[in-house]
Design a protein around this motif. Structure first.
Motif, PDB file in Angstrom:
ATOM      1  N   GLN A 181      38.949  60.744  83.469  1.00 20.93           N
ATOM      2  CA  GLN A 181      38.641  62.163  83.083  1.00 20.93           C
ATOM      3  C   GLN A 181      38.484  61.810  81.478  1.00 20.93           C
ATOM      4  N   ARG A 182      39.173  61.209  80.759  1.00 17.31           N
ATOM      5  CA  ARG A 182      39.201  61.211  79.408  1.00 17.31           C
ATOM      6  C   ARG A 182      37.753  60.408  79.187  1.00 17.31           C
ATOM      7  N   LEU A 183      37.524  59.253  79.727  1.00 18.26           N
ATOM      8  CA  LEU A 183      36.530  58.584  79.466  1.00 18.26           C
ATOM      9  C   LEU A 183      35.053  59.242  79.821  1.00 18.26           C
ATOM     10  N   ALA A 184      35.319  60.291  80.551  1.00 18.75           N
ATOM     11  CA  ALA A 184      33.907  61.111  80.814  1.00 18.75           C
ATOM     12  C   ALA A 184      33.457  61.676  79.666  1.00 18.75           C
ATOM     13  N   GLN A 185      34.133  62.166  78.619  1.00 22.33           N
ATOM     14  CA  GLN A 185      33.803  62.710  77.407  1.00 22.33           C
ATOM     15  C   GLN A 185      32.925  62.011  76.556  1.00 22.33           C
ATOM     16  N   TYR A 186      33.032  60.474  76.962  1.00 25.93           N
ATOM     17  CA  TYR A 186      32.251  59.654  75.992  1.00 25.93           C
ATOM     18  C   TYR A 186      30.675  59.491  76.685  1.00 25.93           C
ATOM     19  N   SER A 187      29.810  59.299  75.700  1.00 27.63           N
ATOM     20  CA  SER A 187      28.428  58.812  76.203  1.00 27.63           C
ATOM     21  C   SER A 187      28.661  57.445  76.608  1.00 27.63           C
ATOM     22  N   PRO A 188      27.925  57.067  77.752  1.00 29.93           N
ATOM     23  CA  PRO A 188      28.092  55.759  78.322  1.00 29.93           C
ATOM     24  C   PRO A 188      27.408  54.411  77.387  1.00 29.93           C
ATOM     25  N   GLU A 189      26.797  54.923  76.405  1.00 28.18           N
ATOM     26  CA  GLU A 189      26.537  53.999  75.146  1.00 28.18           C
ATOM     27  C   GLU A 189      27.588  53.466  74.365  1.00 28.18           C
ATOM     28  N   LEU A 190      28.787  54.278  74.573  1.00 25.16           N
ATOM     29  CA  LEU A 190      29.924  54.106  73.645  1.00 25.16           C
ATOM     30  C   LEU A 190      30.959  53.246  74.349  1.00 25.16           C
ATOM     31  N   VAL A 192      34.302  52.087  72.194  1.00 26.05           N
ATOM     32  CA  VAL A 192      34.275  51.607  70.796  1.00 26.05           C
ATOM     33  C   VAL A 192      35.088  52.541  69.753  1.00 26.05           C
ATOM     34  N   GLY A 193      35.796  52.006  69.076  1.00 28.04           N
ATOM     35  CA  GLY A 193      36.762  52.303  68.128  1.00 28.04           C
ATOM     36  C   GLY A 193      37.844  53.095  68.685  1.00 28.04           C
ATOM     37  N   LYS A 194      37.927  52.984  69.899  1.00 32.24           N
ATOM     38  CA  LYS A 194      39.255  53.776  70.634  1.00 32.24           C
ATOM     39  C   LYS A 194      40.078  52.857  71.201  1.00 32.24           C
ATOM     40  N   GLY A 195      39.824  51.643  71.993  1.00 34.30           N
ATOM     41  CA  GLY A 195      40.644  51.007  72.594  1.00 34.30           C
ATOM     42  C   GLY A 195      40.227  50.632  74.366  1.00 34.30           C
ATOM     43  N   SER A 196      41.027  49.819  74.925  1.00 31.35           N
ATOM     44  CA  SER A 196      40.732  49.470  76.448  1.00 31.35           C
ATOM     45  C   SER A 196      41.795  49.981  77.183  1.00 31.35           C
ATOM     46  N   ALA A 197      41.440  49.899  78.491  1.00 34.63           N
ATOM     47  CA  ALA A 197      42.251  50.278  79.547  1.00 34.63           C
ATOM     48  C   ALA A 197      41.641  50.005  80.709  1.00 34.63           C
ATOM     49  N   VAL A 198      42.532  49.569  81.814  1.00 35.28           N
ATOM     50  CA  VAL A 198      41.914  49.388  83.050  1.00 35.28           C
ATOM     51  C   VAL A 198      41.899  50.777  83.758  1.00 35.28           C
ATOM     52  N   ILE A 199      40.356  51.005  84.193  1.00 36.08           N
ATOM     53  CA  ILE A 199      40.096  52.120  84.788  1.00 36.08           C
ATOM     54  C   ILE A 199      40.241  52.188  86.194  1.00 36.08           C
ATOM     55  N   ARG A 213      27.382  56.028  84.999  1.00 37.96           N
ATOM     56  CA  ARG A 213      28.091  57.361  84.650  1.00 37.96           C
ATOM     57  C   ARG A 213      29.269  57.368  85.300  1.00 37.96           C
ATOM     58  N   ILE A 214      29.959  58.435  85.032  1.00 33.27           N
ATOM     59  CA  ILE A 214      31.307  58.875  85.779  1.00 33.27           C
ATOM     60  C   ILE A 214      30.861  59.870  86.807  1.00 33.27           C
ATOM     61  N   THR A 215      31.479  59.997  87.989  1.00 29.51           N
ATOM     62  CA  THR A 215      31.454  60.819  89.196  1.00 29.51           C
ATOM     63  C   THR A 215      32.563  61.717  89.099  1.00 29.51           C
ATOM     64  N   CYS A 216      32.478  62.690  89.773  1.00 27.30           N
ATOM     65  CA  CYS A 216      33.775  63.511  89.973  1.00 27.30           C
ATOM     66  C   CYS A 216      33.512  64.445  91.109  1.00 27.30           C
ATOM     67  N   ALA A 217      34.236  64.375  92.081  1.00 26.61           N
ATOM     68  CA  ALA A 217      34.225  65.349  93.520  1.00 26.61           C
ATOM     69  C   ALA A 217      35.617  65.840  93.534  1.00 26.61           C
ATOM     70  N   ASN A 218      35.547  67.123  93.457  1.00 30.23           N
ATOM     71  CA  ASN A 218      37.010  67.772  93.300  1.00 30.23           C
ATOM     72  C   ASN A 218      37.773  67.416  92.206  1.00 30.23           C
ATOM     73  N   THR A 219      38.965  66.763  92.545  1.00 29.63           N
ATOM     74  CA  THR A 219      39.644  66.149  91.150  1.00 29.63           C
ATOM     75  C   THR A 219      39.882  64.672  91.156  1.00 29.63           C
ATOM     76  N   TYR A 220      38.696  63.949  92.174  1.00 28.23           N
ATOM     77  CA  TYR A 220      38.724  62.414  92.027  1.00 28.23           C
ATOM     78  C   TYR A 220      37.578  61.972  91.406  1.00 28.23           C
ATOM     79  N   TYR A 221      37.901  60.910  90.120  1.00 31.13           N
ATOM     80  CA  TYR A 221      37.119  60.535  89.567  1.00 31.13           C
ATOM     81  C   TYR A 221      36.606  58.993  89.934  1.00 31.13           C
ATOM     82  N   GLY A 222      35.529  58.598  89.623  1.00 23.36           N
ATOM     83  CA  GLY A 222      34.831  57.518  90.073  1.00 23.36           C
ATOM     84  C   GLY A 222      33.854  57.099  88.722  1.00 23.36           C
ATOM     85  N   ALA A 223      33.535  55.780  88.892  1.00 26.89           N
ATOM     86  CA  ALA A 223      32.641  54.987  87.960  1.00 26.89           C
ATOM     87  C   ALA A 223      31.603  54.262  88.608  1.00 26.89           C
TER      88      ALA A 223
END
Length: 96
Positions: free
Chosen positions: A2-11, A36-43, A71-81
């Motif tokens: 959900q947090r990742l969805a706030q960033y542009s895919p270019e970032l 970029v500038g924030k860090g990494s995580a397994v999504i 893009r990030i996808t969202c169906a109800n409360t389930y997110y995907g990439a």
């Protein structure tokens, strides 16, 4: 995700990382997002059936492959990439 969805895919940089020592699945491939500038995580992880096909390729490439966040996808409360990747001439030369 959900947090990742706030960033542009270019970032966002996506890397597929082979996890040979994963206790649940010896073919596991983690999807790592780096903002970029924030860090990494397994999504998440590549589906088991797809990972079985990709594992030998990642092994030839040293266990890592750069990908692109479409893009990030969202169906109800389930997110995907939705991600994409390709094998270019440089990858084939490195694997040879």
């Amino acid at each position: 995700m959900q947090r990742l969805a706030q960033y542009s895919p270019e970032l966002v940089q996506i890397t597929l990382v082979r996890e040979k020592n994963n206790l649940t699945d010896s073919n596991a491939i983690a999807v790592v997002a780096t903002v970029v500038g924030k860090g990494s995580a397994v999504i998440g992880y590549i589906r088991k059936t797809s990972a079985q096909v990709l594992t030998p390729v990642l092994d030839l490439l040293g266990g890592r492959l750069e990908a692109h966040l479409e893009r990030i996808t969202c169906a109800n409360t389930y997110y995907g990439a939705i991600i994409s990747f390709s094998f270019n001439q440089n990858c084939r030369e490195r694997a040879a």
